[in-house]
Write a protein that holds these residues in place. Structure first.
Motif, short mmCIF file in Angstrom:
data_model
loop_
_atom_site.label_atom_id
_atom_site.label_comp_id
_atom_site.label_asym_id
_atom_site.label_seq_id
_atom_site.Cartn_x
_atom_site.Cartn_y
_atom_site.Cartn_z
N MET A 1 4.48 84.36 56.87
CA MET A 1 5.81 83.88 56.56
C MET A 1 6.62 83.76 57.86
O MET A 1 6.60 84.64 58.70
CB MET A 1 6.51 84.86 55.61
N GLU A 2 7.30 82.65 58.01
CA GLU A 2 8.09 82.39 59.21
C GLU A 2 9.40 83.18 59.17
O GLU A 2 10.10 83.20 58.18
CB GLU A 2 8.40 80.90 59.29
N GLN A 3 9.71 83.85 60.27
CA GLN A 3 10.94 84.62 60.36
C GLN A 3 12.02 83.75 60.98
O GLN A 3 11.80 83.12 62.00
CB GLN A 3 10.74 85.87 61.20
N ARG A 4 13.18 83.71 60.36
CA ARG A 4 14.29 82.91 60.88
C ARG A 4 15.32 83.80 61.51
O ARG A 4 15.61 84.89 61.04
CB ARG A 4 14.93 82.09 59.78
N MET A 5 15.86 83.31 62.61
CA MET A 5 16.93 84.03 63.29
C MET A 5 18.21 83.22 63.13
O MET A 5 18.18 82.00 63.07
CB MET A 5 16.59 84.19 64.77
N THR A 6 19.32 83.91 63.05
CA THR A 6 20.59 83.22 62.96
C THR A 6 21.46 83.62 64.15
O THR A 6 21.24 84.64 64.78
CB THR A 6 21.34 83.57 61.65
N GLY A 7 22.41 82.80 64.44
CA GLY A 7 23.31 83.07 65.55
C GLY A 7 24.41 82.04 65.57
O GLY A 7 24.58 81.27 64.63
N THR A 8 25.13 82.00 66.64
CA THR A 8 26.23 81.06 66.81
C THR A 8 25.99 80.25 68.06
O THR A 8 25.63 80.80 69.11
CB THR A 8 27.57 81.82 66.93
N LEU A 9 26.18 78.95 67.97
CA LEU A 9 26.06 78.06 69.12
C LEU A 9 27.46 77.72 69.61
O LEU A 9 28.30 77.25 68.84
CB LEU A 9 25.32 76.78 68.73
N TYR A 10 27.73 78.00 70.88
CA TYR A 10 28.99 77.66 71.50
C TYR A 10 28.75 76.52 72.48
O TYR A 10 27.81 76.59 73.28
CB TYR A 10 29.58 78.84 72.28
N GLY A 11 29.58 75.50 72.45
CA GLY A 11 29.52 74.44 73.44
C GLY A 11 30.56 74.72 74.52
O GLY A 11 31.74 74.86 74.22
N VAL A 12 30.09 74.87 75.76
CA VAL A 12 30.98 75.20 76.87
C VAL A 12 30.86 74.11 77.92
O VAL A 12 29.75 73.81 78.37
CB VAL A 12 30.62 76.58 77.47
N SER A 13 31.97 73.55 78.32
CA SER A 13 31.97 72.55 79.38
C SER A 13 32.24 73.21 80.72
O SER A 13 33.02 74.15 80.81
CB SER A 13 33.06 71.51 79.10
N VAL A 14 31.59 72.70 81.76
CA VAL A 14 31.87 73.20 83.10
C VAL A 14 32.90 72.30 83.79
O VAL A 14 33.12 72.41 84.99
CB VAL A 14 30.59 73.34 83.95
N GLY A 15 33.53 71.43 83.02
CA GLY A 15 34.62 70.62 83.55
C GLY A 15 34.15 69.63 84.61
O GLY A 15 33.03 69.15 84.58
N PRO A 16 35.02 69.36 85.58
CA PRO A 16 34.70 68.35 86.59
C PRO A 16 33.75 68.83 87.68
O PRO A 16 33.44 68.09 88.60
CB PRO A 16 36.07 68.01 87.18
N GLY A 17 33.29 70.07 87.60
CA GLY A 17 32.31 70.55 88.56
C GLY A 17 32.79 71.64 89.50
O GLY A 17 31.99 72.20 90.23
#
Length: 87
Positions: A1-17
């Protein structure tokens, strides 16, 4: 049986560099997340991760890094292809 993991994905921008322009929230999230995913160019560079590393230095050591490989172009004629990750 496949085990599933859960979590939270955050999108983070590094801006103009400029690493000094990362928001406080971006820095907090980069510090707290054990896994970081960042775009990787065809040559293997991870420019966004390099910017984050200049801001946070050794605080990123020990984190799991997932390279995201997909076409990045401003040219509308370049087809978009995505790599699908199963975590």
């Amino acid at each position: 049986m496949e085990q599933r993991m859960t979590g939270t994905l955050y999108g983070v921008s590094v801006g103009p560099g400029n690493p000094e322009l990362l928001t406080l929230q971006a820095v907090r999230l980069l510090r707290q997340c054990p896994v970081l995913a960042a775009p990787q160019t065809a040559s293997g560079q991870m420019l966004a991760l390099d910017i984050a590393r200049r801001a946070l230095g050794s605080e990123l050591d020990g984190k799991t890094i997932l390279p995201l490989q997909f076409a990045m172009s401003r040219d509308a004629a370049v087809p978009v292809s995505y790599t699908h990750l199963t975590l």
